[in-house]
Design an enzyme around this catalytic site. Structure first.
Site, short mmCIF file in Angstrom:
data_model
loop_
_atom_site.label_atom_id
_atom_site.label_comp_id
_atom_site.label_asym_id
_atom_site.label_seq_id
_atom_site.Cartn_x
_atom_site.Cartn_y
_atom_site.Cartn_z
CG ASN A 29 -1.67 1.24 1.46
OD1 ASN A 29 -1.76 2.07 0.56
ND2 ASN A 29 -2.24 1.40 2.64
CD1 TRP A 30 3.45 0.94 -2.90
CD2 TRP A 30 3.58 2.17 -4.76
NE1 TRP A 30 4.15 0.21 -3.83
CE2 TRP A 30 4.24 0.94 -4.99
CE3 TRP A 30 3.53 3.10 -5.81
CZ2 TRP A 30 4.86 0.63 -6.20
CZ3 TRP A 30 4.14 2.78 -7.03
CH2 TRP A 30 4.80 1.56 -7.21
CE LYS A 31 0.04 3.23 4.73
NZ LYS A 31 0.19 3.30 6.17
CG HIS A 88 -5.54 1.94 5.20
ND1 HIS A 88 -5.09 2.91 6.06
CD2 HIS A 88 -4.56 1.02 5.09
CE1 HIS A 88 -3.87 2.56 6.47
NE2 HIS A 88 -3.53 1.43 5.89
CD GLU A 97 -2.62 5.52 6.77
OE1 GLU A 97 -2.62 5.57 5.53
OE2 GLU A 97 -1.69 5.01 7.43
CD GLU A 153 -3.31 -2.52 7.30
OE1 GLU A 153 -2.20 -2.72 6.84
OE2 GLU A 153 -3.97 -1.50 7.05
N GLY A 169 2.82 2.08 10.71
CA GLY A 169 3.80 3.16 10.55
C GLY A 169 4.51 3.54 11.84
CB SER A 192 5.51 -2.10 11.89
OG SER A 192 5.14 -0.75 12.14
N GLY A 252 3.00 -1.11 4.20
CA GLY A 252 3.13 0.31 3.91
C GLY A 252 4.59 0.66 3.64
N GLY A 253 5.25 1.15 4.67
CA GLY A 253 6.63 1.66 4.54
C GLY A 253 7.58 0.73 3.79
P1 PGA Z 1 3.12 0.10 7.60
O1 PGA Z 1 1.65 0.36 7.01
O2 PGA Z 1 3.61 -1.17 7.00
O3 PGA Z 1 3.92 1.30 7.19
O4 PGA Z 1 2.97 -0.01 9.09
C1 PGA Z 1 0.75 -0.68 6.78
C2 PGA Z 1 -0.56 -0.15 6.22
O5 PGA Z 1 -1.00 0.93 6.64
O6 PGA Z 1 -1.18 -0.78 5.34
#
Ligand code: PGA
Length: 255
Positions: free
Chosen positions: A10-12, A98, A100, A170, A176, A216, A237-238
């Site tokens: 997920n590149w956000k 998600h 967010e 999640e 993050g 993470s 994500g990251g």
């Molecule tokens: P993260 O994000 O791997 O940076 O913790 C995961 C996500 O929000 O899908």
């Protein structure tokens, strides 16, 4: 039948189209040694970079997803993107709900449900996100929160459609932050999620459901997490923003 590991990046709100071309070139090269029979891999760039990703990843074993979808077919919804638009581009997956989106953009279980119905209508593979906040976990509310999110997301969704859905668990406090749920803690929660799915759709379909972990996940912990019985992959994500780390994470997860 054993569930196939599925890992999605997920590149956000990261990577312009030009940066996407660069990252996808590197991914294509790196992932040549990953067996497509052992794992499904996808990346979900922002809408403006989807076309570049699809063009660049053509012929590779990496699929492309979107990060959101609107429930209407078209109309006066400024800033939104429809299922038809995604489908026409060649998008395969779509992330829905998600944390967010729930936290910053007013997404609720009801809108998640509407978006899920739209994704199914347009034959996109939905990745439905659920997860508790730190306060909810510390207050002993994790199971109640997840159960409500699952029942809300799947309201009115029939068994034939449930089969097409991926769930991403999640924990919000792990996204993050560098804080990962321990594999045991994550497994316990995944087991609970599968139990709720079994209540809704029966044991057999719940057993087949792919449930990703997110929060993470990195090359250093993907193996231990995915080795858990009820953890079938990850939403990343990251660590998905660099070809090296995404590749190593996937490679370790299926080692
Ligand atoms: P993260 O994000 O791997 O940076 O913790 C995961 C996500 O929000 O899908």
């Amino acid at each position: 039948m054993a569930r196939k590991v599925f890992i999605a990046g997920n590149w956000k709100m990261n990577k312009t189209a030009a940066e996407t071309v660069e990252l996808c070139k590197a991914l294509k090269e790196k992932f040549a040694d990953i067996c497509p029979n052992c794992v499904d891999v996808a990346v979900c760039p922002p809408f403006t970079s989807i076309a570049a990703a699809i063009a660049e990843l053509k012929g590779s074993n990496i699929k492309v997803g979107a990060q959101n979808i609107h429930w209407a077919d078209n109309g006066a919804f400024t800033g939104e993107i429809s299922g038809a638009m995604l489908k026409e581009m060649g998008v395969e997956y779509v992330i829905i709900g998600h944390s967010e989106r729930r936290q910053y953009f007013g997404e609720t279980d009801e809108t998640v449900n509407k978006r899920l119905q739209a994704a199914l209508k347009y034959d996109l593979k939905p990745i439905v996100c659920i997860g508790e906040t730190l306060d909810e976990r510390e207050g002993g509310k994790t199971e109640a929160v997840l159960e409500k999110q699952i029942k809300g997301a799947f309201a009115g969704i029939k068994e034939c459609c449930f089969k097409k859905v991926v769930i991403a668990y999640e924990p919000v406090w792990a996204i993050g932050t560098g804080k990962t749920a321990t594999p045991e803690m994550a497994e316990e929660t995944h087991k609970f999620i599968r139990k709720v799915c079994a209540e809704l759709y029966g044991e057999a379909l719940a057993e087949e459901a792919v449930i990703q972990y997110g929060g993470s996940m990195k090359p250093e912990n993907s193996q231990q997490l995915v080795a858990q019985k009820d953890i079938d992959g990850g939403l990343i994500g990251g660590a998905a923003l660099k070809a090296d780390s995404f590749h190593d994470l996937v490679k370790n997860a299926i080692a």
